[in-house]
Design a protein around this motif. Structure first.
Motif, short mmCIF file in Angstrom:
data_model
loop_
_atom_site.label_atom_id
_atom_site.label_comp_id
_atom_site.label_asym_id
_atom_site.label_seq_id
_atom_site.Cartn_x
_atom_site.Cartn_y
_atom_site.Cartn_z
N ASN A 37 18.37 38.21 40.07
CA ASN A 37 16.95 38.45 40.35
C ASN A 37 16.06 38.31 39.12
O ASN A 37 14.85 38.57 39.20
CB ASN A 37 16.73 39.82 40.99
N ALA A 38 16.63 37.90 37.99
CA ALA A 38 15.80 37.66 36.80
C ALA A 38 15.17 36.27 36.89
O ALA A 38 15.67 35.39 37.61
CB ALA A 38 16.65 37.76 35.53
N TYR A 39 14.09 36.07 36.16
CA TYR A 39 13.49 34.73 36.09
C TYR A 39 14.28 33.88 35.11
O TYR A 39 14.62 34.32 34.01
CB TYR A 39 12.02 34.81 35.66
N TYR A 40 14.56 32.67 35.53
CA TYR A 40 15.28 31.70 34.69
C TYR A 40 14.38 30.48 34.58
O TYR A 40 14.23 29.72 35.52
CB TYR A 40 16.63 31.34 35.30
N VAL A 41 13.75 30.31 33.41
CA VAL A 41 12.78 29.25 33.23
C VAL A 41 13.48 27.97 32.79
O VAL A 41 14.32 28.00 31.87
CB VAL A 41 11.72 29.65 32.18
N LEU A 42 13.15 26.85 33.41
CA LEU A 42 13.64 25.54 33.02
C LEU A 42 12.46 24.70 32.54
O LEU A 42 11.42 24.67 33.20
CB LEU A 42 14.35 24.85 34.19
N THR A 43 12.65 24.03 31.41
CA THR A 43 11.54 23.27 30.81
C THR A 43 11.98 21.84 30.48
O THR A 43 12.21 21.51 29.30
CB THR A 43 11.02 23.96 29.54
N PRO A 44 12.11 20.97 31.47
CA PRO A 44 12.41 19.57 31.17
C PRO A 44 11.25 18.94 30.42
O PRO A 44 10.10 19.36 30.55
CB PRO A 44 12.58 18.94 32.56
N ASP A 45 11.56 17.94 29.64
CA ASP A 45 10.53 17.23 28.87
C ASP A 45 9.54 16.60 29.85
O ASP A 45 9.91 15.78 30.68
CB ASP A 45 11.18 16.15 28.01
N PRO A 46 8.27 16.97 29.80
CA PRO A 46 7.30 16.44 30.77
C PRO A 46 7.00 14.96 30.57
O PRO A 46 6.47 14.31 31.47
CB PRO A 46 6.05 17.29 30.51
N GLU A 47 7.33 14.39 29.42
CA GLU A 47 7.01 12.99 29.16
C GLU A 47 8.16 12.05 29.53
O GLU A 47 8.01 11.17 30.36
CB GLU A 47 6.65 12.81 27.67
N ASP A 48 9.31 12.25 28.90
CA ASP A 48 10.43 11.34 29.19
C ASP A 48 11.72 12.13 29.38
O ASP A 48 12.77 11.74 28.91
CB ASP A 48 10.59 10.31 28.08
N GLY A 49 11.61 13.27 30.06
CA GLY A 49 12.76 14.15 30.23
C GLY A 49 13.64 13.77 31.39
O GLY A 49 13.59 12.66 31.93
#
Length: 368
Positions: free
Chosen positions: A140-152
């Motif tokens: 139930n914790a937040y798990y943030v994913l941050t793919p590269d917004p440009e060329d990810g």
């Protein structure tokens, strides 16, 4: 044939991720850790199948590589991985508290047949080390994913990573690295700066009046407990999220100047509105969700100053297999009621403990 997962960094987070993945998938898990004691412990507890000192040994032929090391070490491991012949199609992720610089470093893989996706599981514990690992740490914790917004990584790779991590039972959120650092800065990193600054201020006053430290042992100690976190870790986080934190400090100085103006004015209505607005917003925050700061599920128990009372309280909970993750005696003076602060892993455990103790005629209360 079982797929292979490599966890670099066998601490609480890395070990708990290994357990969550093993619980959901048929995998071979290798660990990478500099400390020989941690490697031995991880294997003996069956958190990993094998443990190595060097990333080159552990990540060979891995389908998933998780970098669970301090943020300053992540970049070095990324570049070491970039020099390897990794398995085509492999996924690489991290668990760091800052994302912009890490995702920028991850661009080194853009011409290779592997993908890097930044990650940050927003969960923690009062305990540390691989021996404290638990499958349900991220539930139930937040798990943030941050793919590269440009060329990810493409969307299918983000979904693939979520599938790898579904055993965590976390709530996945996707955002840009910059958005993550701004939000994590204001709700997690910045409060650590404030807590540490408050402690420094009290230390300064205590040098003039030693009574200060005795009086600070109660509520002040509670509101500044996050200042006890690892100094090396927070030094690195601040350096990696420098821009966001400098901006927040500028805003904070304006907020404190406004507070000073209100106090100097003696305007009762304005002061009341200031505190009322803060109370309203704070009381409206979701009380039962895990956020960026670790949740503390505390229960305060009034106890008489009597031999054996602490063992009685803990024994009542032990009989029902309710685990206490921390216990603190807040006040013990002769012939008066003292207070125990019991900390639990979940709110459910706290509620059950409160019910049991009150059935045994103990007075209890919660402060949140």
């Amino acid at each position: 044939m079982a797929r292979k997962v490599c966890i670099a960094g066998l601490g609480l987070i890395g070990g708990s991720l290994a357990l969550a993945i093993r619980n959901e998938h048929d995998v071979i898990v290798t660990g990478v850790e500099l400390q020989p004691e941690a490697r031995k412990m991880a294997v003996s507890l069956e958190i990993v199948d094998e443990a190595f000192e060097h990333i080159e040994e552990g990540a060979k032929d891995a389908d998933l590589i998780i970098l669970s090391v301090p943020v300053t070490q992540t970049a070095a491991l990324i570049h070491r991985l970039a020099d390897m012949n990794l398995k085509p199609g492999a996924l690489i992720t991290d668990v760091g508290s800052t994302k912009s610089k890490v995702v920028q470093d991850g661009k080194v893989f853009k011409d290779q047949e592997v993908d890097f996706i930044g990650g940050h599981p927003m969960a923690g514990s009062h305990k540390s080390g691989v021996q404290a690992s638990k499958t349900h740490l991220f539930e139930n914790a937040y798990y943030v994913l941050t793919p590269d917004p440009e060329d990810g990584a493409p969307l299918r790779k983000v979904i693939q990573l979520q599938n790898w991590l579904k055993g965590t039972k976390a709530q996945f959120i996707e955002m840009t690295p910059e958005q993550h650092d701004k939000l994590a800065g204001v709700i997690s990193h910045f409060p650590h700066l404030i807590a540490s600054s408050l402690v420094h201020q009290v230390e300064g006053v205590a040098q003039e009046d030693p009574l200060t430290a005795r009086l600070a042992a109660g509520g002040f100690r509670d509101i500044t407990r996050i200042a006890s976190a690892s100094p090396p870790m927070w030094r690195d986080i601040v350096l990696h999220n420098q821009e966001a934190l400098l901006d927040l400090l500028d805003q904070w100085q304006k907020q404190m100047q406004h507070m000073r103006t209100l106090i100097a004015s003696g305007d009762e209505t304005a002061l009341f509105d200031f505190f009322a607005r803060a109370k309203t917003y704070r009381d409206g925050l979701p009380p039962r969700e895990k956020g960026a700061l670790p949740s503390f599920y505390d229960l305060y128990v009034d106890v008489p100053d009597h031999p054996g009372v602490i063992s009685d309280v803990t024994g009542i909970l032990a009989r029902e297999r309710i685990s206490i993750v921390n216990l603190q005696i807040l006040e013990t003076r002769n012939d008066i009621t003292g207070v125990l602060r019991l900390t639990f892993r979940t709110d459910e455990d706290r509620k059950e403990a409160q019910k049991l103790l009150e059935s045994e005629m103990y007075e209890t209360n919660q402060l949140d």
